[in-house]
Design a protein around this motif. Sequence first.
Motif, PDB file in Angstrom:
ATOM      1  N   VAL A 110      12.009  29.749 -27.991  1.00 44.81           N
ATOM      2  CA  VAL A 110      12.914  30.877 -27.776  1.00 44.81           C
ATOM      3  C   VAL A 110      12.090  32.080 -27.347  1.00 44.81           C
ATOM      4  O   VAL A 110      11.064  32.390 -27.959  1.00 44.81           O
ATOM      5  CB  VAL A 110      13.697  31.210 -29.063  1.00 44.81           C
ATOM      6  N   ARG A 112      11.705  36.194 -26.549  1.00 46.39           N
ATOM      7  CA  ARG A 112      12.209  37.528 -26.888  1.00 46.39           C
ATOM      8  C   ARG A 112      11.435  38.565 -26.078  1.00 46.39           C
ATOM      9  O   ARG A 112      10.269  38.358 -25.736  1.00 46.39           O
ATOM     10  CB  ARG A 112      12.034  37.834 -28.374  1.00 46.39           C
ATOM     11  N   ALA A 113      12.095  39.674 -25.792  1.00 37.70           N
ATOM     12  CA  ALA A 113      11.435  40.799 -25.135  1.00 37.70           C
ATOM     13  C   ALA A 113      10.944  41.772 -26.191  1.00 37.70           C
ATOM     14  O   ALA A 113      11.741  42.327 -26.951  1.00 37.70           O
ATOM     15  CB  ALA A 113      12.400  41.498 -24.179  1.00 37.70           C
ATOM     16  N   GLY A 114       9.629  41.946 -26.246  1.00 35.46           N
ATOM     17  CA  GLY A 114       9.058  42.943 -27.126  1.00 35.46           C
ATOM     18  C   GLY A 114       8.943  44.272 -26.404  1.00 35.46           C
ATOM     19  O   GLY A 114       9.405  44.427 -25.263  1.00 35.46           O
ATOM     20  N   THR A 119      14.802  43.751 -20.165  1.00 35.70           N
ATOM     21  CA  THR A 119      15.925  42.843 -20.406  1.00 35.70           C
ATOM     22  C   THR A 119      16.826  42.862 -19.185  1.00 35.70           C
ATOM     23  O   THR A 119      17.068  43.919 -18.588  1.00 35.70           O
ATOM     24  CB  THR A 119      16.719  43.283 -21.646  1.00 35.70           C
ATOM     25  N   GLU A 131      19.009  38.151 -21.061  1.00 36.48           N
ATOM     26  CA  GLU A 131      17.752  37.451 -21.305  1.00 36.48           C
ATOM     27  C   GLU A 131      16.562  38.395 -21.136  1.00 36.48           C
ATOM     28  O   GLU A 131      16.616  39.329 -20.334  1.00 36.48           O
ATOM     29  CB  GLU A 131      17.589  36.290 -20.326  1.00 36.48           C
ATOM     30  N   PRO A 132      15.480  38.141 -21.860  1.00 35.51           N
ATOM     31  CA  PRO A 132      14.249  38.898 -21.597  1.00 35.51           C
ATOM     32  C   PRO A 132      13.738  38.589 -20.199  1.00 35.51           C
ATOM     33  O   PRO A 132      13.887  37.465 -19.699  1.00 35.51           O
ATOM     34  CB  PRO A 132      13.280  38.402 -22.672  1.00 35.51           C
ATOM     35  N   GLU A 160       9.298  30.926 -31.732  1.00 32.45           N
ATOM     36  CA  GLU A 160       9.816  32.122 -31.072  1.00 32.45           C
ATOM     37  C   GLU A 160       8.624  32.860 -30.476  1.00 32.45           C
ATOM     38  O   GLU A 160       7.636  33.122 -31.162  1.00 32.45           O
ATOM     39  CB  GLU A 160      10.531  33.024 -32.066  1.00 32.45           C
ATOM     40  N   THR A 162       7.552  36.269 -28.589  1.00 29.54           N
ATOM     41  CA  THR A 162       7.916  37.636 -28.216  1.00 29.54           C
ATOM     42  C   THR A 162       6.797  38.200 -27.355  1.00 29.54           C
ATOM     43  O   THR A 162       5.666  38.374 -27.819  1.00 29.54           O
ATOM     44  CB  THR A 162       8.125  38.525 -29.452  1.00 29.54           C
ATOM     45  N   SER A 164       5.222  41.214 -25.107  1.00 29.92           N
ATOM     46  CA  SER A 164       5.267  42.669 -24.970  1.00 29.92           C
ATOM     47  C   SER A 164       4.125  43.129 -24.086  1.00 29.92           C
ATOM     48  O   SER A 164       3.142  42.405 -23.884  1.00 29.92           O
ATOM     49  CB  SER A 164       5.204  43.346 -26.341  1.00 29.92           C
TER      50      SER A 164
END
Length: 373
Positions: A110, A112-114, A119, A131-132, A160, A162, A164
């Motif tokens: 999965v 994620r956008a840090g 986004t 979605e990121p 997950e 993330t 950044s």
Amino acid sequence: MNAEARGGRSAQLKHTGLRPGWTTGACATAATTAAYTALLTGDFPDPVTITLPKGQTPAFALAVEELTAGPVEAVATAGVVKDAGDDPDVTHGALVRSTVRRLPPGSGVVFRAGPGVGTVTLPGLPLDVGEPAVNPVPRRLMREHVERVAAEHGGTGDVEITVSVDHGEEIARSTWNGRLGILGGLSILGTTGVVVPYSCSAWIDSIRRGVDVARAAGLAHVAGCTGSTSERTVVSEYGLPDIALLDMGDFAGAVLKYVRRHPVPRLTICGGFAKLSKLAAGHLDLHSARSQVDKPFLAELARTGGANEELASRIATANTGLEALRLCEAAGVPLGDLVAARARDEALSVLRGAPVEVDVICIDRAGVVVGRG
């Protein structure tokens, strides 16, 4: 003498004397690989080596190593400073971080956008809204490396990730992300993992050299390609040797003007639909800083292909060229073919009657042919 020494895309890069670099996607993959390894073993590999789509195996030094044992689970973060080589890339020197934590078995990977990663908020991009902004190839690379680390160290591969970028939101103000509806930061990009450096004069000189080498070898067919995906397409379509491939990049005009003075019997131009729509609209420099996709122009082209006024209006206000293309595909309007045909007309106008047969192939981001002219 092999093809690399004589001509073709790799020889072009060598001829420029410019140093290539690594994409944000490659940096994120390296950081993810290091973080997941630390999560499973307790140690960060430094440097960390990854495998790119074309088989290169670069090693990245880590700028950040953080392994935190939380009350319930451990979390690992690794960071890599992006080196864009000699390319004037706004993300050169940016710190790309990846934070990895375990998920329950069966969860998969999965994203994620840090902080500093955008986004997606508008349609028309290769990612769903919400979605990121981690593009498909970097996602695939990270999944593949997670699988390898899991297999080597006994993990499940359910994590997950993330991603950044330090100061990414500030850096993104120098990009087109905001206009494309990517909010909050940068996109994590890259189809090959390698940043090809572009000095206009050096790259145009390398294009000329590529044409000269192909002519000297007696080739009757060369292809100007905007990137690695279009290169694969023309090889698949025509079986062209490496020496016949001109890494045109954004410099369509440079290819056409030089071939006008130094003709080759056949020239194929192959590239992404959006880039070649710029050529169709009369732009010879396809770089995003110097030309933009003209959606009203695409709407007018679509009208000639049977689009009604409602569809034409939607095309004129589309977020991206890809969205305009998909709208037309759904309505049975051959916008890809119309763009390819108009791009061919523009190419022929630049050639000014030179004895060169021209065809144009438009592809989407996956390399699927969406238009021929």
